[in-house]
Scaffold this motif. Structure first.
Motif, mmCIF file in Angstrom:
data_model
loop_
_atom_site.group_PDB
_atom_site.id
_atom_site.type_symbol
_atom_site.label_atom_id
_atom_site.label_comp_id
_atom_site.label_asym_id
_atom_site.label_seq_id
_atom_site.Cartn_x
_atom_site.Cartn_y
_atom_site.Cartn_z
ATOM 1 N N LYS A 75 0.845 -1.193 0.000
ATOM 2 C CA LYS A 75 0.000 0.000 0.000
ATOM 3 C C LYS A 75 0.880 1.242 0.000
ATOM 4 O O LYS A 75 1.830 1.331 0.788
ATOM 5 C CB LYS A 75 -0.908 0.005 1.233
ATOM 6 C CG LYS A 75 -1.872 1.188 1.304
ATOM 7 C CD LYS A 75 -2.833 1.015 2.474
ATOM 8 C CE LYS A 75 -3.864 2.119 2.502
ATOM 9 N NZ LYS A 75 -4.873 1.921 3.572
ATOM 10 N N VAL A 77 0.986 5.220 0.636
ATOM 11 C CA VAL A 77 0.235 6.312 1.249
ATOM 12 C C VAL A 77 0.967 7.623 1.052
ATOM 13 O O VAL A 77 2.194 7.657 0.865
ATOM 14 C CB VAL A 77 0.010 6.068 2.765
ATOM 15 C CG1 VAL A 77 -0.845 4.839 2.992
ATOM 16 C CG2 VAL A 77 1.326 5.970 3.509
ATOM 17 N N ILE A 101 -4.210 3.480 9.872
ATOM 18 C CA ILE A 101 -4.421 3.812 8.464
ATOM 19 C C ILE A 101 -5.575 2.930 7.985
ATOM 20 O O ILE A 101 -5.361 1.781 7.591
ATOM 21 C CB ILE A 101 -3.168 3.571 7.593
ATOM 22 C CG1 ILE A 101 -1.974 4.351 8.140
ATOM 23 C CG2 ILE A 101 -3.442 3.985 6.150
ATOM 24 C CD1 ILE A 101 -0.697 4.133 7.368
ATOM 25 N N ARG A 106 -5.497 6.382 1.611
ATOM 26 C CA ARG A 106 -4.148 6.449 1.050
ATOM 27 C C ARG A 106 -3.501 7.811 1.280
ATOM 28 O O ARG A 106 -2.510 8.143 0.664
ATOM 29 C CB ARG A 106 -4.180 6.141 -0.451
ATOM 30 C CG ARG A 106 -4.651 4.710 -0.741
ATOM 31 C CD ARG A 106 -4.530 4.346 -2.195
ATOM 32 N NE ARG A 106 -4.897 2.964 -2.414
ATOM 33 C CZ ARG A 106 -4.074 1.923 -2.262
ATOM 34 N NH1 ARG A 106 -2.832 2.133 -1.882
ATOM 35 N NH2 ARG A 106 -4.486 0.692 -2.476
ATOM 36 N N ASP A 107 -4.095 8.573 2.146
ATOM 37 C CA ASP A 107 -3.546 9.897 2.424
ATOM 38 C C ASP A 107 -3.562 10.125 3.929
ATOM 39 O O ASP A 107 -4.629 10.180 4.544
ATOM 40 C CB ASP A 107 -4.388 10.964 1.721
ATOM 41 C CG ASP A 107 -3.772 12.347 1.823
ATOM 42 O OD1 ASP A 107 -2.798 12.512 2.572
ATOM 43 O OD2 ASP A 107 -4.275 13.256 1.149
#
Length: 412
Positions: A75, A77, A101, A106-107
């Motif tokens: 993943k 991020v 998370i 993704r931020d």
């Protein structure tokens, strides 16, 4: 004052980072932090997985249950120092829901709020994308910026249809124009703004409306709309002189006193006066609308007409609208100071222009998003403040027989 002591653990960690990475610039330090974020997040995620399964990765779980580890997924991020790739632990039945998370997030840089703040200040989607890339080291597409700011539309719709207070003693209306791009052509749209003063002396923007032109019919629809949203009474309405607006307002709120903006009348009359005479002409006018009493006002107007008879066009502007000057003296000076001009709403428009004059908007929603976000900034600025001398204004309202009962009704 002595130097504050640092946490020894923090100092130790900082020394280890410097020893390991030997940073020489701010960029080097950001890269070092970027390297640290990955292992830090992964360790936190592994800890969450241990808690979820009930045993650590060093212990053996019950093979007969579905609660078992199932390797890792990749993943990427976005953080405040750039993109970081992580290995996220998985479980066999997919029941693991990480909190540090969350899935599909993704931020982790709180970038959305920053994007909306930039959008509220009038930055284009292209400029926002470039700024984010320059500061944070990852790109944000125009579509992503649009999607982020589209979240505001639901909030905007709720704000536009919210219930309003039953009475606004003073309301100011005006239009500004902004450019919207339709296909291959651009067109100016009128933005209708309505600013009200509440019974508590607070400013409130009642709404924003778009139309291709400014017309009395649209204004009448707007007055009708605010009535359905709960407004029962308006004492004074300050307008800039759109034809038919006064009649349209009275059709919905029969008891309202409509006041033509004196500043607009001055501007209209100056069209007939040479620039060399602007100062003495406006000084003579100030003695008229700024007089201490109605008698003094009429006397000053007679003198004004004689003094400037060589400019009949300018004199005619004031003759046609002198009733609006006279009605100012039906009220006390504190009320006159508020109602004689639409400057209150023009100040709002001045703030709006800072975010609308940088180019054409792709559609109506894009324009409304910017204006709404700017409105929220203004309302945050107004929070806790009051109109100057509001106590005096309320006392003067109570003195007038035709207003006293209306004021008391909404003070209860």
């Amino acid at each position: 004052m002595g130097k504050p002591k640092r946490d020894p653990n923090s100092v130790d960690l900082a020394n280890k980072i410097i020893e390991q990475y030997q940073p020489e610039t701010v960029e080097d330090m950001q890269n070092a932090l970027k390297d640290i974020f990955g292992p830090m997040f992964e360790t936190m995620l592994k800890g969450e997985m241990d808690h979820h399964l009930g045993y650590s990765s060093n212990e053996k779980g019950n093979k007969r249950t579905e609660k078992r580890r199932n390797g890792y997924g990749k993943k990427t991020v976005k953080t405040s120092t750039g993109e970081v790739e992580l290995e996220v632990p998985r479980d066999r039945d997919g029941s693991f829901e990480p909190h540090v998370i969350p899935k599909r997030q993704r931020d982790v840089s709180a970038i959305e709020n920053k994007v909306i703040a930039m959008y509220a200040r009038g930055m284009s989607q292209r400029d926002i994308s470039s700024t984010i890339e320059d500061i944070y080291g990852f790109s944000v597409s125009h579509e992503m910026v649009s999607n982020m700011t589209d979240h505001v539309l639901t909030e905007l719709e709720e704000w536009q249809t919210r219930p309003l207070q039953p009475c606004y003693p003073f309301v100011f209306v005006d239009c500004l124009y902004a450019t919207i791009r339709n296909d291959y052509e651009t067109k100016k749209y009128a933005v209708y703004t309505m600013l009200g003063y509440t019974m508590e002396g607070k400013k409130e923007i009642l709404g924003l409306w778009l139309n291709e032109t400014e017309s009395k019919h649209k204004w009448m629809q707007i007055f009708d709309e605010i009535k359905t949203r709960g407004v029962e009474d308006i004492f004074f309405l300050s307008i800039d002189g759109v034809s038919g607006l006064e009649e349209g307002a009275r059709a919905i709120f029969p008891a309202v006193t409509v006041q033509r903006c004196i500043v607009h009348l001055i501007r209209n009359s100056l069209k007939y006066v040479p620039s060399k005479d602007y100062k003495p002409f406006t000084a003579a006018l100030r003695k008229v609308y700024g007089a201490s009493s109605l008698k003094a006002c009429r006397s000053a107007f007679e003198t004004f007409q004689q003094q400037w008879s060589s400019y009949p066009g300018a004199i005619d502007v004031w003759k046609r609208h002198f009733s609006h000057v006279e009605q100012l003296f039906d009220c006390g000076s504190a009320i006159r100071k508020i109602m004689y001009t639409t400057n209150a709403v023009e100040s709002v428009h001045s703030s709006y222009r800072k975010v609308t004059q940088k180019g054409a908007f792709p559609n109506e929603n894009a324009l409304l998003k910017v204006l709404y976000l700017r409105t929220k900034e203004l309302e945050d600025k107004w929070e806790g403040g009051h109109i100057q001398q509001w106590a005096m204004v309320m006392n003067q309202l109570l003195i007038h027989d035709h207003l006293k009962d209306r004021v008391l009704k909404y003070l209860e």
